[in-house]
Design an enzyme around this catalytic site. Structure first.
Site, PDB file in Angstrom:
ATOM      1  N   TYR A  82     -18.768   4.274  24.363  1.00  0.00           N
ATOM      2  CA  TYR A  82     -18.279   1.563  24.370  1.00  0.00           C
ATOM      3  C   TYR A  82     -19.209   1.286  23.704  1.00  0.00           C
ATOM      4  O   TYR A  82     -19.508  -0.002  22.800  1.00  0.00           O
ATOM      5  CB  TYR A  82     -17.733   1.753  24.985  1.00  0.00           C
ATOM      6  CG  TYR A  82     -15.683   1.998  24.757  1.00  0.00           C
ATOM      7  CD1 TYR A  82     -15.145   1.733  24.607  1.00  0.00           C
ATOM      8  CD2 TYR A  82     -15.276   3.251  25.771  1.00  0.00           C
ATOM      9  CE1 TYR A  82     -13.482   1.496  23.838  1.00  0.00           C
ATOM     10  CE2 TYR A  82     -13.793   3.418  25.965  1.00  0.00           C
ATOM     11  CZ  TYR A  82     -13.293   2.972  24.607  1.00  0.00           C
ATOM     12  OH  TYR A  82     -11.534   3.101  24.771  1.00  0.00           O
TER      13      TYR A  82
ATOM     14  N   ASP B  48     -12.557  -6.041  18.957  1.00  0.00           N
ATOM     15  CA  ASP B  48     -13.898  -6.922  18.184  1.00  0.00           C
ATOM     16  C   ASP B  48     -14.578  -7.809  18.610  1.00  0.00           C
ATOM     17  O   ASP B  48     -15.093  -8.855  17.470  1.00  0.00           O
ATOM     18  CB  ASP B  48     -14.346  -5.907  16.912  1.00  0.00           C
ATOM     19  CG  ASP B  48     -13.117  -6.634  15.826  1.00  0.00           C
ATOM     20  OD1 ASP B  48     -12.268  -7.809  16.204  1.00  0.00           O
ATOM     21  OD2 ASP B  48     -12.341  -5.181  15.270  1.00  0.00           O
TER      22      ASP B  48
ATOM     23  N   HIS C 254      -4.881  -5.679  23.585  1.00  0.00           N
ATOM     24  CA  HIS C 254      -5.556  -4.579  24.132  1.00  0.00           C
ATOM     25  C   HIS C 254      -7.084  -4.623  24.450  1.00  0.00           C
ATOM     26  O   HIS C 254      -8.471  -3.595  24.976  1.00  0.00           O
ATOM     27  CB  HIS C 254      -5.635  -3.170  22.910  1.00  0.00           C
ATOM     28  CG  HIS C 254      -4.533  -2.856  22.802  1.00  0.00           C
ATOM     29  ND1 HIS C 254      -4.022  -2.370  21.155  1.00  0.00           N
ATOM     30  CD2 HIS C 254      -3.448  -2.778  23.465  1.00  0.00           C
ATOM     31  CE1 HIS C 254      -3.087  -1.397  21.683  1.00  0.00           C
ATOM     32  NE2 HIS C 254      -2.199  -1.863  22.488  1.00  0.00           N
TER      33      HIS C 254
ATOM     34  N   CYS D 219     -13.660  -4.294  42.145  1.00  0.00           N
ATOM     35  CA  CYS D 219     -13.168  -5.804  43.001  1.00  0.00           C
ATOM     36  C   CYS D 219     -13.074  -6.819  41.503  1.00  0.00           C
ATOM     37  O   CYS D 219     -12.862  -7.807  42.241  1.00  0.00           O
ATOM     38  CB  CYS D 219     -14.330  -6.368  43.325  1.00  0.00           C
ATOM     39  SG  CYS D 219     -15.673  -6.669  42.359  1.00  0.00           S
TER      40      CYS D 219
END
Ligand code: BV8
Ligand code: ZN
Length: 242
Positions: free
Chosen positions: A55, A92, A107, A118
Site C-alpha cells: 500500500y 486514489d 472502498h 481503537c
C-alpha cells in the site's frame, strides 16, 4: 419536470490515463498478485509488513499521479447539471483533486490510515513517516495502523454506501466509467439504478457484465469519451435544474 440527476460510477479505468494500473485485464495488478494474498484482513494479520509496503508503494504512485481529462470533465458537469454524485471504487482521491465535490468513496481511501484497535485516524504521509523501517506504525494505544481501505470480506462503509444506493435509485442517468463491474456490492448499484428506471451509459474499452444493461455503450478511453458525451447528456437533461 424535475431536476436532472446524474450518478457517475467509476473504477480503476478512469485513473488509467493518469498512469495508475487497473486491477483486472492485461497488465492489471492482479496478474502479478492474487487479491486474496494482499487485499484481505487475513493477509494483513499474516504478514502486515508485506501488505503495508504494498500500500505504501501504491500510495507513492497515487500521490504522484495527476487527474486526467476524464476526472476533469466529470468535475465540470457539476456546473452543468442539477445533481452530480460521483460514486467511486477508487481509493486514489483523483476525483476530489480534479474538483468534484460530491464523491462517495465505497472502498475507502489510501490517503488515510487507522488503528485496528481503537479506530484513530491519521493521514497516510504521516503514517509512512512514523515507521522508517517500512512496516505499519503503531498507534499511541499500541494497536497497529492499517490503510483506510475496504478489503475483500469487509463491509463497505455504511453512510457512503447508503447515500450511493439512494442516489442510484433516484438517478435519471447512471454512467459507469472504467469499471469491470465484478466486485459486489458496488457493482449492484448499477443494477439498482437500472431497475429504478435510470438510463445506463457505459464507457469502457471492453465489454463488461454491465454492457447488457446499457442503453448506450462507448468503447473508448475515458479521457476521450467523456468530453464527447457532454453534449449528449445536456440534450437528455434539457436544462432541468429544478
Ligand atoms: C463484502 C480496495 C460483505 C482496496 C477492493 C457475490 C458473489 C460472490 C462474491 C461476493 C458477492 N458479494 C460480495 C462478494 C465478495 C466480494 C466480491 O465481490 N468478490 C467478487 C470477486 C465476486 N466482495 C467483498 O468482499 C466486498 N465486501 O461483500 O462484504 C460483508 C457483509 C457483512 C459482514 C462483513 C462483510 C468488499 C469488496 C472490496 C474489495 N476492495 N479494493 C485496494 O484497492 O487495495 S477491490 C478492487 O476492485 C478495486 O479496488 C476496485 O475498487 C474494485 C473494482 O475494480 P475496478 O475498479 O472495476 O477495476 P478493474 O481493474 O477490475 O477494471 C478496470 C476496467 O477499466 C476494465 O474493465 C478496463 O477495460 C477498463 N479500462 C482500462 N483503461 C480504461 C478503461 N476504461 C476506460 N478508459 C480507459 N482508459
Ligand atoms: Zn489505537
Amino acid at each position: 419536470m424535475s431536476a436532472f440527476r446524474l450518478v457517475v460510477f467509476t473504477g480503476a479505468g478512469v485513473s488509467a490515463e493518469s498512469g495508475l494500473g487497473t486491477f483486472r485485464g492485461p497488465g492489471g495488478i492482479w496478474e502479478r498478485v492474487r487479491p486474496e494474498e494482499l487485499a484481505t484482513p487475513e493477509a494483513f494479520a499474516r504478514d502486515p509488513g508485506r501488505v503495508w509496503r504494498w500500500y505504501a508503494d501504491r500510495f507513492a504512485a497515487m500521490r504522484a499521479a495527476e487527474p486526467n481529462a476524464a476526472h476533469r470533465e466529470i468535475a465540470r458537469w457539476q456546473e452543468r447539471f442539477a445533481s452530480v454524485v460521483v460514486v467511486t471504487q477508487n481509493i486514489d482521491r483523483l476525483h476530489q483533486r480534479a474538483g468534484s465535490r460530491d464523491v462517495l468513496e465505497l472502498h475507502g481511501t489510501i490517503w488515510e490510515a487507522r488503528c485496528e484497535a481503537c479506530g484513530f485516524v491519521i493521514d497516510m504521509p504521516t503514517a509512512i513517516d512514523l515507521e522508517p523501517g517500512g512496516g505499519p506504525p503503531r498507534c499511541r494505544c499500541g494497536g497497529r495502523m492499517r490503510p483506510c481501505v475496504v478489503w475483500f470480506g469487509e463491509r463497505l462503509p455504511e453512510a457512503p454506501f447508503e447515500r450511493a444506493a439512494d442516489a442510484a435509485a433516484r438517478a435519471d442517468v447512471i454512467l459507469a466509467v472504467g469499471t469491470s463491474a465484478t466486485i459486489y456490492p458496488a457493482a449492484g448499484l448499477v443494477e439498482l439504478a437500472a431497475a429504478s428506471g435510470a438510463k445506463v451509459f457505459e464507457v469502457n474499452r471492453e465489454a463488461t457484465p454491465l454492457s447488457r444493461l446499457a442503453h448506450r455503450t462507448i468503447r473508448k478511453a475515458a479521457g476521450e469519451a467523456l468530453p464527447e458525451l457532454t453534449a449528449e447528456l445536456e440534450a437528455i437533461a434539457g436544462g432541468r435544474f429544478e
